[in-house]
Scaffold this active site. Structure first.
Site, PDB file in Angstrom:
ATOM      1  CG  HIS A 162      -6.501   1.359   0.180  1.00 14.11           C
ATOM      2  ND1 HIS A 162      -5.435   1.999  -0.418  1.00 14.11           N
ATOM      3  CD2 HIS A 162      -5.944   0.417   1.009  1.00 14.11           C
ATOM      4  CE1 HIS A 162      -4.304   1.477   0.021  1.00 14.11           C
ATOM      5  NE2 HIS A 162      -4.580   0.513   0.873  1.00 14.11           N
ATOM      6  CB  CYS A 196       0.109   0.379   7.576  1.00 12.46           C
ATOM      7  SG  CYS A 196      -1.632   0.197   7.094  1.00 12.46           S
ATOM      8  CB  CYS A 222      -0.960   0.005   1.191  1.00 15.09           C
ATOM      9  SG  CYS A 222      -2.105  -1.389   1.202  1.00 15.09           S
TER      10      CYS A 222
END
Length: 401
Positions: free
Chosen positions: A357, A387, A91
């Site tokens: 996301h 994260c 990510c």
């Protein structure tokens, strides 16, 4: 080291990451080319000035494989002379491309670079690339992996957060995102996505659920109980024997949404801006990457923040706004609790719980969002962090010019 500036950023709207989502018919290369083309046109970019272009892609397989960035640059009209690469650090990938461009410019190896990312989650399924952490039992025996949702519930248990608290955070994310969209706060940066005939297929973020209430979320079943009961809770309790049990409290309503999207950020030296009559919008103050306990895979934003603040010679109180990716509600909640950051400085336009996301793109998207807010609010500094799986994290501090 040379100062490195952000001159502009653009992104697509985020479309629901499923077959009936508005962007499902748009290929990943088309999504990436959309933002690269818009960035070029908005800033009258001479491709000869661009040293390198990086895009984050978390599922680099199929339509998103084989160095998608190079194909997208050609499709976006940058000519034959601009090189491109793609990276996958889960990510954090898009923010890492910004960090890599920063390094080239700061060290004098480039005058201008572009970072960003793309993820078409409706077309390239999450997890389809496999990987040792998920499939190799010899790795799993030494470094046990737990699904991110189980990790989120573990972190909530360790920090004493309740179902009601994570749901309340999620409701506020929806409220803030709806307000930001309704008031046009995203308008400066969003580029409509068009089909091959030139018709607009999506002009604003699609995944929001305005009007969501705590009662709505309370009716959703916890999303990760099955995985916990399948043996992952036992793995956690071996590492954290103080947890007599793990209550699974995150639902689909307090977890990040699966969406399609892309973004691009123009970085350059001061000389680059002067030569091209471009006004810098922000200066990159410091960057950092770190890795921590892989089992607590979502915990990296805290240690990487300590690292980037130390590198910048700043304290947490020197930061006006924070963007901590809402992979799950507990991630920014834990961050606020640890650093004493008030909620009115955190994810002020909502986050991935409401907006979604798109894995490979999110880092650069939220960097752009907080830059827009620094300007709108006439504030100075922001810190952006995400994260990443297996305990990794990246952080960037910017200062408005």
């Amino acid at each position: 080291m040379n100062d490195v500036f952000i001159y502009d950023h653009v992104r697509t709207p985020r479309g629901k990451g499923r077959p009936d989502g508005a962007l499902h018919s748009i290929t990943p290369v088309q999504l990436a080319a959309t933002v690269l083309s818009a960035l070029k046109e908005r800033n009258n970019i001479n491709p000869d000035d661009i040293e390198d272009v990086g895009l984050g892609v978390v599922m680099p397989i199929g339509e998103q494989g084989a160095d998608l960035t190079r194909s997208a640059l050609l499709a976006a009209g940058y000519g034959e002379g601009v090189s491109g690469y793609q990276i996958n650090r889960f990510c954090t990938s898009a923010l890492d491309t910004v960090k890599l461009g920063y390094g080239l410019i700061a060290s004098g190896q480039a005058d201008a670079c572009i970072g960003g990312g793309v993820e078409s989650m409706s077309r390239v399924r999450i997890g389809c690339d496999g990987g040792a952490a998920y499939t190799d039992p010899t790795i799993g025996e030494q470094f046990p992996y737990i699904p991110n949702g189980v990790c989120a519930d573990t972190m909530a248990a360790l920090d004493g957060f309740s179902r009601e608290e994570v749901d309340a955070y999620a409701v506020e994310s929806q409220r803030r995102a709806d307000a930001a969209q309704s008031k046009g706060y995203f308008g400066r940066s969003i580029v409509p996505v068009r089909d091959p005939f030139g018709d607009v297929v999506l002009a604003k973020d699609e995944a929001l659920r305005p009007g969501t209430t705590a009662e709505d979320l309370a009716n959703l079943k916890p999303a990760f109980t099955f995985f916990g009961d399948a043996g992952y809770n036992a793995i956690v309790q071996q590492r954290y024997p103080e947890l007599e049990s793990i209550e699974h409290i995150h639902s689909s309503g307090s977890s990040s949404g699966i969406v399609d999207g892309a973004c691009a950020v123009l970085l350059g030296s001061g000389n680059y801006g002067e030569r091209n009559n471009l006004k810098p919008r922000a200066r990159i103050v410091a960057t950092a990457t770190c890795a921590s306990e892989p089992l607590l895979s979502l915990g990296g934003p805290i240690p990487v923040t300590d690292k980037v603040l130390a590198r910048a010679g700043l304290s947490i109180d020197d930061i006006d706004l924070f963007e901590v990716n809402e992979a799950f509600a507990v991630v920014p909640m834990r961050y606020m609790k640890h650093f004493g950051v008030p909620h009115d400085r955190m994810n002020v336009c909502g986050g991935a719980i409401a907006l979604g996301h798109p894995l490979g793109a999110t880092g650069a998207i939220i960097l752009g969002t907080v830059l827009d807010e620094l300007e709108r609010r006439e504030l100075s500094r922001a810190l952006v962090t995400l994260c990443a799986a297996e305990g990794q994290a990246t952080a960037v501090i910017i200062e408005r010019v």
